[in-house]
Design a protein around this motif. Structure first.
Motif, PDB file in Angstrom:
ATOM      1  N   LEU A 191       0.830  -1.203   0.000  1.00 34.40           N
ATOM      2  CA  LEU A 191       0.000   0.000   0.000  1.00 34.40           C
ATOM      3  C   LEU A 191       0.866   1.256   0.000  1.00 34.40           C
ATOM      4  N   LYS A 192       1.946   1.233   0.765  1.00 29.99           N
ATOM      5  CA  LYS A 192       2.842   2.404   0.806  1.00 29.99           C
ATOM      6  C   LYS A 192       3.442   2.681  -0.572  1.00 29.99           C
ATOM      7  N   LEU A 193       3.819   1.633  -1.293  1.00 22.13           N
ATOM      8  CA  LEU A 193       4.387   1.794  -2.634  1.00 22.13           C
ATOM      9  C   LEU A 193       3.362   2.409  -3.586  1.00 22.13           C
ATOM     10  N   VAL A 194       2.132   1.892  -3.560  1.00 17.46           N
ATOM     11  CA  VAL A 194       1.096   2.416  -4.455  1.00 17.46           C
ATOM     12  C   VAL A 194       0.761   3.861  -4.083  1.00 17.46           C
ATOM     13  N   THR A 195       0.676   4.134  -2.777  1.00 17.73           N
ATOM     14  CA  THR A 195       0.358   5.491  -2.316  1.00 17.73           C
ATOM     15  C   THR A 195       1.403   6.486  -2.804  1.00 17.73           C
ATOM     16  N   ARG A 196       2.673   6.115  -2.696  1.00 18.54           N
ATOM     17  CA  ARG A 196       3.758   6.998  -3.149  1.00 18.54           C
ATOM     18  C   ARG A 196       3.644   7.247  -4.661  1.00 18.54           C
ATOM     19  N   ALA A 197       3.340   6.195  -5.416  1.00 25.34           N
ATOM     20  CA  ALA A 197       3.184   6.349  -6.865  1.00 25.34           C
ATOM     21  C   ALA A 197       2.032   7.298  -7.175  1.00 25.34           C
ATOM     22  N   VAL A 198       0.915   7.143  -6.475  1.00 31.65           N
ATOM     23  CA  VAL A 198      -0.246   8.012  -6.696  1.00 31.65           C
ATOM     24  C   VAL A 198       0.134   9.468  -6.434  1.00 31.65           C
ATOM     25  N   GLU A 199       0.857   9.710  -5.339  1.00 31.42           N
ATOM     26  CA  GLU A 199       1.279  11.078  -5.005  1.00 31.42           C
ATOM     27  C   GLU A 199       2.147  11.662  -6.113  1.00 31.42           C
ATOM     28  N   ASP A 200       3.111  10.880  -6.593  1.00 29.73           N
ATOM     29  CA  ASP A 200       4.017  11.362  -7.640  1.00 29.73           C
ATOM     30  C   ASP A 200       3.276  11.591  -8.960  1.00 29.73           C
ATOM     31  N   ARG A 250      -9.661   0.567  -5.765  1.00 23.91           N
ATOM     32  CA  ARG A 250     -11.074   0.379  -5.390  1.00 23.91           C
ATOM     33  C   ARG A 250     -11.297   0.771  -3.935  1.00 23.91           C
ATOM     34  N   ARG A 251     -10.300   0.569  -3.096  1.00 24.28           N
ATOM     35  CA  ARG A 251     -10.429   0.890  -1.669  1.00 24.28           C
ATOM     36  C   ARG A 251     -10.186   2.368  -1.370  1.00 24.28           C
ATOM     37  N   HIS A 252      -9.618   3.085  -2.329  1.00 21.62           N
ATOM     38  CA  HIS A 252      -9.246   4.489  -2.088  1.00 21.62           C
ATOM     39  C   HIS A 252      -9.895   5.402  -3.127  1.00 21.62           C
ATOM     40  N   PRO A 253     -11.192   5.706  -2.935  1.00 21.78           N
ATOM     41  CA  PRO A 253     -11.892   6.559  -3.911  1.00 21.78           C
ATOM     42  C   PRO A 253     -11.271   7.937  -4.045  1.00 21.78           C
ATOM     43  N   TRP A 283      -8.391   8.554  -4.732  1.00 16.09           N
ATOM     44  CA  TRP A 283      -7.383   8.482  -5.798  1.00 16.09           C
ATOM     45  C   TRP A 283      -8.012   8.570  -7.183  1.00 16.09           C
ATOM     46  N   ALA A 284      -9.345   8.676  -7.249  1.00 19.54           N
ATOM     47  CA  ALA A 284     -10.052   8.625  -8.538  1.00 19.54           C
ATOM     48  C   ALA A 284      -9.548   9.688  -9.524  1.00 19.54           C
ATOM     49  N   ASP A 285      -9.056  10.805  -9.000  1.00 17.01           N
ATOM     50  CA  ASP A 285      -8.593  11.890  -9.890  1.00 17.01           C
ATOM     51  C   ASP A 285      -7.404  11.489 -10.750  1.00 17.01           C
ATOM     52  N   VAL A 286      -6.636  10.492 -10.334  1.00 14.47           N
ATOM     53  CA  VAL A 286      -5.472  10.079 -11.137  1.00 14.47           C
ATOM     54  C   VAL A 286      -5.763   8.840 -11.985  1.00 14.47           C
ATOM     55  N   LEU A 287      -6.951   8.243 -11.805  1.00  6.53           N
ATOM     56  CA  LEU A 287      -7.287   7.046 -12.577  1.00  6.53           C
ATOM     57  C   LEU A 287      -7.604   7.413 -14.018  1.00  6.53           C
ATOM     58  N   LYS A 288      -7.095   6.638 -14.951  1.00 12.50           N
ATOM     59  CA  LYS A 288      -7.396   6.819 -16.363  1.00 12.50           C
ATOM     60  C   LYS A 288      -8.815   6.323 -16.601  1.00 12.50           C
ATOM     61  N   HIS A 289      -9.689   7.179 -17.143  1.00 10.55           N
ATOM     62  CA  HIS A 289     -11.093   6.791 -17.372  1.00 10.55           C
ATOM     63  C   HIS A 289     -11.333   6.456 -18.830  1.00 10.55           C
TER      64      HIS A 289
END
Length: 99
Positions: free
Chosen positions: A59-68, A88-91, A93-99
């Motif tokens: 989770l820490k790795l994914v969180t850091r990637a999302v921040e960057d 899916r667990r962190h709505p 983060w939706a702003d960085v998801l490719k839609h």
């Protein structure tokens, strides 16, 4: 009490890269990614050895990637099942998801 994980490091080679945490024992938890063009990142793979279990390393790795990715104004495609589950667990983060 859980020991604090070492700092997350980033390695990039061309269009590929990885975030990783290396323990003093040499074991590594890593999340690999591929850059697609200027504005997209694909998270391909997350691997967390047993030595890291229960410490939230993945989770820490994914969180850091999302921040960057957010800071860089890019979007992400989480192809890795672990990363996809975290999205899916962190709505928030939706702003960085490719839609």
């Amino acid at each position: 009490m859980m020991s604090e994980l070492p700092e997350i490091q980033l390695e990039e080679t061309g269009s590929k890269g990885r975030y990783f945490i290396r323990l003093a024992t040499g074991e590594e938890a890593e999340m690999t990614f591929t850059k697609v063009g200027e504005h997209q990142v694909i998270i391909d793979h997350t691997e967390v050895p047993d030595a890291f279990r229960g410490q939230g390393a993945g989770l820490k790795l994914v969180t850091r990637a999302v921040e960057d990715i957010r800071k860089a104004g890019k979007t992400v495609i989480p192809l890795c099942p672990f990363a996809a589950a975290q999205f899916r667990r962190h709505p928030e983060w939706a702003d960085v998801l490719k839609h």
